[in-house]
Design an enzyme around this catalytic site. Structure first.
Site, PDB file in Angstrom:
ATOM      1  N   PHE A 310       0.828  -1.205   0.000  1.00  0.00           N
ATOM      2  CA  PHE A 310       0.000   0.000   0.000  1.00  0.00           C
ATOM      3  C   PHE A 310       0.862   1.256   0.000  1.00  0.00           C
ATOM      4  CE2 PHE A 310      -2.256  -3.307   2.328  1.00  0.00           C
ATOM      5  CZ  PHE A 310      -3.506  -3.304   1.746  1.00  0.00           C
ATOM      6  N   ASP A 311       0.447   2.247  -0.781  1.00  0.00           N
ATOM      7  CA  ASP A 311       0.902   3.610  -0.554  1.00  0.00           C
ATOM      8  C   ASP A 311       0.144   4.112   0.672  1.00  0.00           C
ATOM      9  OD1 ASP A 311       2.028   6.227  -1.144  1.00  0.00           O
ATOM     10  OD2 ASP A 311       0.010   6.772  -1.758  1.00  0.00           O
ATOM     11  N   LYS A 312       0.694   5.069   1.384  1.00  0.00           N
ATOM     12  CA  LYS A 312       0.029   5.519   2.608  1.00  0.00           C
ATOM     13  C   LYS A 312      -0.979   6.641   2.345  1.00  0.00           C
ATOM     14  CE  LYS A 312       2.103   8.262   5.518  1.00  0.00           C
ATOM     15  NZ  LYS A 312       1.154   9.428   5.579  1.00  0.00           N
ATOM     16  N   THR A 313      -0.489   7.763   1.838  1.00  0.00           N
ATOM     17  CA  THR A 313      -1.341   8.943   1.716  1.00  0.00           C
ATOM     18  C   THR A 313      -2.365   8.788   0.616  1.00  0.00           C
ATOM     19  OG1 THR A 313       0.503  10.300   2.467  1.00  0.00           O
ATOM     20  CG2 THR A 313      -1.341  11.445   1.421  1.00  0.00           C
ATOM     21  N   VAL A 507      -1.422  -1.001  -4.140  1.00  0.00           N
ATOM     22  CA  VAL A 507      -2.575  -0.098  -4.059  1.00  0.00           C
ATOM     23  C   VAL A 507      -2.068   1.325  -3.889  1.00  0.00           C
ATOM     24  CG1 VAL A 507      -4.768   0.375  -2.916  1.00  0.00           C
ATOM     25  CG2 VAL A 507      -3.814  -1.946  -2.871  1.00  0.00           C
TER      26      VAL A 507
END
Length: 636
Positions: A310-313, A507
């Site tokens: 996952f990307d965070k922001t 994602v």
């Protein structure tokens, strides 16, 4: 002529479908057999024409494809006057091909979109010291460039004069602009939100970070060759066998009807129909539930995923920094909030916007003697009081008094991944605010659902600092957390996971995520993200609804299983029919066609079950509604 027919394949598919509908309407409603028969005949001709051309082109390169078997079977169906079979098989065969091509073609403009987002011009310092606008391609390393408020940084470089806040979302994906001063590194494609800076060009053209993003997307898309479909592999051996078998039977028996019977019964009609039906039903279910699955290959690969990165922001978090925690010290909290709002409304810093949003309506005062402290914050006079607003370093410079509780609160806020905004009045700390990007509501429960569906590793990669990333990982129970990641770092980590034998889904939602989306076995984009991220991806979660991710994975697994079931049913029925022709006395054309049609209905109904697939649907729908309401209220 061949090229023209193939170019009109979609239109011919539509016409064929309309004629089939007319044929059934005429037969069952109008009871006009003649109109029904001719409608099906014309539909078969329209349907078989492009299939026959494709079969001919395959033969020219010495490939015996399933198109050839379908073509011969349709001719055989004509000879025994079974026009309904010929029309339906050709229509569904073409429709399945149309669906796959339509979904996969959406990825083709990703590179073009990325290129259009790259900076095109730069203000270069000339020999007389003045700045002149030139094409970014004409900039050489070592030259001095001027970047004004609102402009894109044209190259990777180092600030030699000035300061400002730069939005690096296109590179790091982070929503909070970074404060840049002399000596700071800047990247091409980022945007200077305020201030004016001069930079020395360190990397230009394809060597810039943004240029590398484009290169990574190109390489990743080239490396993702389409997996050969099971039907094609099956047809490679099955088609010649059936053709040879029919020919041998005709040679030895001189029974043309028996040979045609073998061809007709051997035509894998249910196989041709079964996979597209499962595919259509799965994609249709996804579309109704906010998930776009781009084709059967995507469904197959997605169903095997065991690692999700996952990307965070904007993915795990909302993407809008807000005040998460607040502590007050001493008396007069309401009055101090008014002072704080009075000072912050004059600032364009993104943290100031978050503070003002948190305070809301309040009594404002006149601000005097405002002084911006580089890398610290703001000092000003309000109603005869000296206010210091900023980070811990500013508080130390102002000799602000911290109680033991305040010291512990600062440590706690930092551990939780907050950016700190402290407010001191006349040297005494009054307010401590922690600002961070909020985790999406319900994400933790969704991640647990993914684990139940067989995902073993949940990894977050972010351009944010490691402390913030670790805090998010702890809160959500992730397997791995890595901060300070540039696009090439994310791609390298995904490749590392793939080399370890893991099936990886990524994602994300930003331009910076597009290389990783393209490189991963499955790229999943948030629907409110950039167009490039959406087009590069294989799966899109519409409206950025994270709760749809478990549904998407569960649906992919169910669809892949459904496809396998239909293949087994179709192949099994064909083998039984062919065996019965030789080893039973009861098998004839009529019974064979009845069983054949029955198998087609079975795979169709089996595929249609996917339309009603739900992964704990009531909980998801309820939670989605709650999420939307809560996020709307939070934003307001």
């Amino acid at each position: 002529m061949q090229h023209y027919i193939l170019s009109k394949k979609n239109q011919m598919t539509l016409i064929s479908g309309v004629l089939i509908g007319l044929g059934f309407f005429s037969h069952f409603i109008l009871e006009n057999v003649r109109i029904s028969e001719w409608s099906l005949i014309i539909a078969s001709i329209f349907g078989v024409a492009p299939i026959a051309i494709q079969a001919y082109q395959a033969i020219k390169v010495k490939v015996v494809s399933i198109d050839l078997l379908v073509t011969i079977a349709v001719i055989g169906a004509f000879l025994i006057q079974n026009y309904e079979e010929a029309a339906i098989v050709t229509f569904l065969f073409l429709f399945g091909h149309f669906l796959e091509q339509r979904t996969l073609n959406q990825t083709r403009s990703a590179i073009k979109e990325l290129t259009e987002m790259a900076p095109e011009s730069a203000l270069r310092q000339m020999e007389d010291g003045e700045f002149e606008e030139v094409d970014v391609e004409d900039v050489d390393e070592g030259e001095v460039l001027l970047v004004k408020t609102g402009a894109k940084v044209p190259v990777d470089g180092t600030i030699i004069s000035g300061e400002g806040h730069i939005n690096e979302a296109s590179i790091t994906g982070e929503s909070v602009p970074a404060n840049k001063t002399v000596g700071s590194e800047v990247f091409a494609g980022t945007i200077l939100e305020n201030g004016t800076i001069q930079i020395r060009a360190d990397r230009v053209g394809e060597d810039t970070t943004f240029g590398k993003i484009i290169e990574l997307v190109e390489e990743a898309q080239d490396s993702k060759s389409e997996a050969e479909r099971f039907i094609d592999r099956f047809a490679k051996y099955y088609t010649p066998i059936v053709l040879v078998l029919a020919f041998v039977v005709w040679v030895f028996s001189q029974n043309i009807e028996l040979a045609i019977t073998i061809l007709v019964l051997g035509c894998p009609g249910a196989l041709v129909i079964g996979v597209p039906v499962s595919n259509v039903a799965g994609i249709g279910n996804g579309a109704r539930n906010g998930v776009l699955l781009k084709g059967s290959e995507v469904i197959h690969d997605f169903s095997r995923v065991d690692t999700i990165v996952f990307d965070k922001t904007g993915t795990l978090t909302v993407g809008n920094p807000t005040v998460a925690e607040t502590e007050f010290y001493g008396k007069g909290g309401t009055e101090v909030l008014g002072y704080l709002a009075s000072v912050e409304r004059e600032s364009d810093h993104p943290l100031a916007k978050a503070v003002l949003q948190q305070i809301g309506e309040t009594t404002l005062s006149t601000v005097e003697g405002t002084e911006v402290v580089k890398g610290g914050g703001i000092v000003a006079n309000v109603n005869g009081h000296r206010l210091a607003i900023g980070n811990v370093a500013l508080m130390e410079k102002e000799h602000a008094v911290f109680s033991k509780k305040a010291q512990k609160d600062v440590e706690r806020f930092e551990k939780n991944g907050n950016s700190l905004v402290l407010t001191a009045v006349d040297g005494e700390l009054k307010i401590l605010m922690g600002i961070r990007d909020q985790v999406r509501l319900g994400v933790k429960e969704d991640l647990q659902e993914l684990k139940k569906l067989g995902v073993k590793n949940l990894v977050v990669l972010s351009g944010d600092n490691q402390g913030t990333v670790d805090a998010v990982a702890r809160e959500l129970g992730l397997t791995e957390a890595h901060g300070h990641m540039l696009p090439e770092d994310k791609s390298a980590h995904i490749e590392k996971l793939q080399r370890a034998g893991q099936i990886v889904a990524f994602v994300g939602d930003g331009v910076n995520d597009s290389p990783s989306l393209a490189l991963a076995d499955i790229g999943i984009a948030m629907g409110n993200g950039t167009d490039v991220a959406i087009e590069t991806s294989d799966v899109v979660l519409m409206n950025s609804d994270f709760s749809r991710l478990p549904h998407a994975l569960g649906l992919a697994k169910a669809t892949a299983l459904n496809m396998k079931q239909n293949i087994i049913i179709a192949v099994g029925v064909v083998l039984v029919l062919l065996a019965s022709v030789f080893f039973s006395e009861w098998m004839n054309m009529s019974i064979g066609m009845l069983v054949h049609e029955g198998s087609i209905l079975v795979v169709i109904f089996n595929g249609m079950r996917l339309l009603n697939y739900r992964l704990q649907g009531k909980r998801i729908l309820k939670k989605t509604k709650t999420n939307s309401t809560s996020e709307a209220a939070h934003t307001a």
